[in-house]
Design an enzyme around this catalytic site. Sequence first.
Site, short mmCIF file in Angstrom:
data_model
loop_
_atom_site.label_atom_id
_atom_site.label_comp_id
_atom_site.label_asym_id
_atom_site.label_seq_id
_atom_site.Cartn_x
_atom_site.Cartn_y
_atom_site.Cartn_z
N GLU A 103 53.05 -24.55 48.49
CA GLU A 103 54.49 -24.64 48.75
C GLU A 103 54.83 -25.27 50.09
OE1 GLU A 103 53.77 -21.69 45.60
OE2 GLU A 103 52.97 -21.89 47.65
N LEU A 160 53.39 -26.40 65.01
CA LEU A 160 52.10 -27.02 64.71
C LEU A 160 51.69 -26.84 63.26
CD1 LEU A 160 50.14 -26.14 67.97
CD2 LEU A 160 51.31 -28.27 67.37
#
Length: 616
Positions: free
Chosen positions: A356, A116
């Site tokens: 990132e 998720l």
Amino acid sequence: MRYEELTDLAQQLRVDAVRAADAAGSGHPTSSMSAADLAAVLLAHHLRYDFDRPDHPGNDRFVLSKGHASPLLYAMYKAAGAVDDDELLTFRELGSRLEGHPTPRLPWVDVATGSLGQGLPVGVGMALAGKRLDRLPYRVYVLCGDSEMAEGSVWEAVEHAAYNHLDNLTLVVDVNRLGQRGPTRHEHDLTAYARRLDAFGWHTVEVDGHDVEAVDRAFAEARSTVRQPTAILAATRKGRGVAAVEDLGGFHGKPLKDAEDAIVELGGPRSLHVDVQRPPDDAPARRPARARAPELPRFEQGDSVATRTAYGHALEALGSARGDVVALDAEVGDSTRTEFFAKAHPDRYFECYIAEQQLVAAAVGIQTRGYVPYASSFAAFLTRAHDFVRMAAVSRAGINVIGSHSGVSIGQDGPSQMGLEDLAMFRSVHGSTVLHPCDANQTAKLVAAMADLEGVRYLRTSRGDAPVIYGPDEEFPVGGSKVLRSHGDDDRATIVAAGVTVHEALKAADALADHGIPVRVIDLYSLKPVDADTLDDAAGATGCLLTVEDHHPEGGLGDAVAEAFSDGRPAPRLARLAVRGMPASATPEEQLRKAGIDAQSITAAVQLLVERVVTP
């Protein structure tokens, strides 16, 4: 379809989700049932997709971020005629394409989901490709659950989408109130979600997720909104339509106990077929994948050049030769040297800022559109995106990831900036390629080679300047290595190194030769796949291998060498030098010495091995 038919279609999707989970004896039917009305409206009225041509450049993209609701996705495919009822009931069976969470084994699934918080960041990459690369009017729809709105990666994506004015992106949040173990943080408070999304610059629409007419209007509003992504916040009820489970906890991830009664309560099986709108056939084809061979930079032997600098120049050259190459960076382009590409090819450069997870996710999304992304950041910070790298492999994605400023050799910045786990991280990824060049010409050649590889590819670069030891015409096949020193049968031991430790190993070899101890030196620039044959030859000739790496001892060069002998062949005596302590600020030279991986340490280690182990 008329609204009455849409409601009927939603019931069909619910029934098929229940049937699939019941046949499998596992699955998430209640999570599928909450979003059925949303899926029905999208499929019948708004999605433009040619199921016979999943590679059609004009197709809209649909990402089921709440991948556990896969029964709903497969029910949609059945309604569209892409799968039949027999295949639907193979859900979760061995060999079935209909896995527990979607993967690209199905041609209509672009990326694997189920971890998720990943669907929206990947969808942002797809939307960026549509806006800036393909320049086509396709839309990207992401259906996520309210539970995953707690993931930080979602909010990286939310900000990135708003900053880039991605009005071709629609997020649909299935706010069904219940997570796995109980209520979600905000339950049915749609305004709580809206306030947060509004603050980031999104257009939001709050809607009853079971009112198909209102949902239809919400999708239309999303299409007409310009310069803002849209979030449709839909209040729904988990297990909708079956009184025994609707809006009740304790049923997450479980098939319904009385599936037959539930199907009757939902009105029974149906066989509605949706003729999904197809995109215009005049969508232009993508640009050619290759225009010419790249004119890579050439560095003179004896010069001193950082491998990160060589990477930047090589990437710029590759971008000049190939229109499918794109670059992404996490706001460190002046350090990773992607700034060279950014200046030469600004239309194919994506600044992801210090996010990132979004960096890797955008690369995954962009590659679904046929492009070849190179995503760069400091090696240490890529650990934040490990789950995205892992899921990229599950997605069969082709991405290139570059980690700069690796190891203790970066010097005074200290341990927070030192990538000392990156090789282990990327070697552990299924089907990955891991490369660690030691000089500029080697780096340039490997950067170009990466573009034509499959799967996740990782290249490790270093901060400091290093001697250029190879000529510009030298070749470096992936899976190979280079023997830099050898005295044939007289070699007493073998030093195996990569990156900065290659240069330390060469200094040590010269010092050992002065002491009458000839050694072999192998530059193992390819850590995965590894050159097992060359290692085996060295083992047979010298009987002892010493690995030297600017990395923790777990999972890096030493383990790559040890694994080469794990197939039952006779193993040599193996010893390793690696970064075993916690570094602190110091000069690069002091760091190498403190870690015990400099030339002096290598020399001492070989002398000890020869005296105690190799010599009878």
